[in-house]
Design an enzyme around this catalytic site. Structure first.
Site, PDB file in Angstrom:
ATOM      1  N   HIS B  61     -30.541   0.625  74.225  1.00  0.00           N
ATOM      2  CA  HIS B  61     -29.495  -0.400  74.172  1.00  0.00           C
ATOM      3  C   HIS B  61     -29.324  -1.011  75.552  1.00  0.00           C
ATOM      4  CE1 HIS B  61     -27.313   3.046  75.725  1.00  0.00           C
ATOM      5  NE2 HIS B  61     -26.190   2.369  75.867  1.00  0.00           N
ATOM      6  N   HIS B  63     -26.823  -1.374  77.746  1.00  0.00           N
ATOM      7  CA  HIS B  63     -25.919  -0.997  78.827  1.00  0.00           C
ATOM      8  C   HIS B  63     -26.794  -0.644  80.030  1.00  0.00           C
ATOM      9  CE1 HIS B  63     -22.296  -0.061  76.026  1.00  0.00           C
ATOM     10  NE2 HIS B  63     -22.244  -1.284  76.510  1.00  0.00           N
ATOM     11  N   ASP B  65     -26.968   1.360  82.480  1.00  0.00           N
ATOM     12  CA  ASP B  65     -27.474   2.681  82.866  1.00  0.00           C
ATOM     13  C   ASP B  65     -28.673   3.118  82.021  1.00  0.00           C
ATOM     14  OD1 ASP B  65     -25.548   2.795  80.775  1.00  0.00           O
ATOM     15  OD2 ASP B  65     -25.205   4.920  81.115  1.00  0.00           O
ATOM     16  N   HIS B 267     -26.534  12.879  79.564  1.00  0.00           N
ATOM     17  CA  HIS B 267     -25.614  11.746  79.727  1.00  0.00           C
ATOM     18  C   HIS B 267     -24.217  12.228  80.137  1.00  0.00           C
ATOM     19  CE1 HIS B 267     -23.670   7.829  78.632  1.00  0.00           C
ATOM     20  NE2 HIS B 267     -24.840   7.364  79.018  1.00  0.00           N
TER      21      HIS B 267
END
Lengths: 300, 300
Positions: B61, B63, B65, B267
């Site tokens: 995705h 984002h 990071d 994460h």
């Protein structure tokens, strides 16, 4: 006083534990960031630089090794709940790139970013104590150098002498600017009797990525400290020219022409694991030369 | 055999010397890259991963990071003069972001990039030995998990037995698929007499960034190794839900529901300097749990 902390001294790609270009300029009350290669925020962490204090970021050009770390830094500032404005000076396109990435991630920053596009040489930022100018250099794509200067310090009032000579305080500002005092009875009292010199106004020139471009010397004449890229040693002068980069000797030549006090070399090619020879070569032309080392703070 | 090397195990921002998400999946002849946070190319250098061998990159995705390191990696591959095609699987927008940055830097890569947009769940890559499937997870923006599987290994011919039973080599492929041999004189020789079982076909599920989403379990049923994000400990379950992230217990619950053999947690939020408690909490629900540690290679 002015201090430059090197966060990255390598060109193009990270290698030999050296990172792409980024520097912190501390001058008066400001902490300026100049260029922001990938990993800049990690380098800040390693060298205890708090990014929240940075309010102005200067990006010389849009080759990745000078800005790929910016989007990560801006995101982190947002996650740290920054509220105060940040101004970014750069060539065109950067705003589009940043905004597209925030759009893709549905990211809304809690602080405003003000983008200022570099278009003409000259002053791009100033306050009472500091000016920042940009100047063109000679790279494959549009690229800018930056000149950071403390304003010439006003002379300091000698408090005993102004009492002794009975100078009204309404005249102090005029004295600080260097003027003599003329009394109501038309007597002149020389400025040197009433004031002492202010501190030296320091200056730093960041000459970005550039092929050999002696015109830079005129823009930064008599600068205290200058950073000039030195991607290659002299043996690769031809390659340097083809790629709009400079050699150690060329950087030293510009420093000499500029009558700089000190030269910092950086943006070393990854083909060099050891960078000592850069200093050796440059010193033959301009003695006060150092290689920019990551984490080291250089004072002007 | 299948091996997962962790290049980044932190969420959102780099902290405590932990990096944003990135993993290398080695399966059969492939070296796949999954997500590519800022600094991934430096992490590859640190752990001696050669990026030139990577031909497929999967981005869960958009984002930052999970992909801010991609543009730097692609640039470096170009500077290393890569010639062979690279395929990138991702949600929409990534191609626009990458292409805009190359346009701004006037960069022309010496190798082709093929962008594949993720639109439907199912197989997105396969060859004779491997399949890669994508599946939806539950995040604030469009986000995908990936399931990597070795194909069920064909049975192995027993070279002595096929000579002993006088089986023509034209029938070997049929035997490898598990069929019995029927001779011209209509005599049936059982497959088990002529072949031995192939190796176990390993599988790995990367469950990306997701809130607690038990539907994942059905998609990855009986997987050997699964990575599930675990941004928070159980005490922050409410915050995890609000932010479409999971807790250690939720990750373990999905692992149990999926009947996975082993769970990797990652994460981790930067609020946790020490991550040991994640394993403790998760192990109460799913015993075979480990915290993903950067540089460590986990075997399925």
């Amino acid at each position: 006083m002015l201090a430059v902390t090197i966060l990255g001294n390598n060109s193009a790609v990270p290698a030999h534990n050296r990172h792409p270009t980024s520097q912190i300029i501390q001058i008066q009350d400001h902490k300026f960031l100049v260029d922001c290669g990938e990993g800049t925020q990690m380098q800040m962490m390693a060298y205890k630089i708090r990014p929240g204090k940075i309010n102005h970021i200067f990006i010389s050009h849009l080759h990745g090794d000078h800005y790929f770390g910016l989007i990560g830094l801006l995101t982190t500032l947002g996650l740290n709940n920054r509220k105060h404005e940040l101004t970014i000076y750069s060539p065109p396109f950067l705003q589009d790139i940043i905004e597209l990435q925030f759009q893709a991630g549905d990211t809304r920053l809690p602080y405003p970013i003000h983008f200022t596009m570099l278009t003409d040489e000259g002053i791009i930022f100033q306050d009472k104590k500091v000016t920042v100018e940009c100047f063109r250099v000679n790279h494959r794509i549009e690229c800018w150098g930056f000149l950071f200067k403390e304003k010439k310090n006003i002379r300091k009032i000698d408090p005993q002498k102004v009492v002794e000579y009975n100078i009204p305080s309404s005249h102090f500002e005029m004295l600080q600017e260097g003027n003599h005092y003329v009394s109501p009875s038309n007597e002149t009292i020389l400025n040197e009797l009433l004031t002492v010199p202010g501190n030296h106004a320091s200056s730093y020139a960041y000459c970005a990525d550039t092929g050999y471009f002696p015109q830079i010397a005129e823009k930064i004449k008599d600068v205290d400290l200058m950073y000039h890229e030195s991607t290659y040693l002299h043996a690769f002068e031809k390659k340097a020219m083809e790629r709009f980069h400079s050699t150690s000797r060329q950087a030293a030549t510009v420093a000499k022409q500029a009558n700089a006090k000190k030269l910092l070399l950086g943006h070393f090619s990854s083909i060099y694991e050891n960078i000592e020879e850069f200093k050796t070569e440059a010193s033959e032309i301009f003695e006060n030369t150092e290689c920019a080392i990551e984490g080291v703070c250089y004072i002007a």
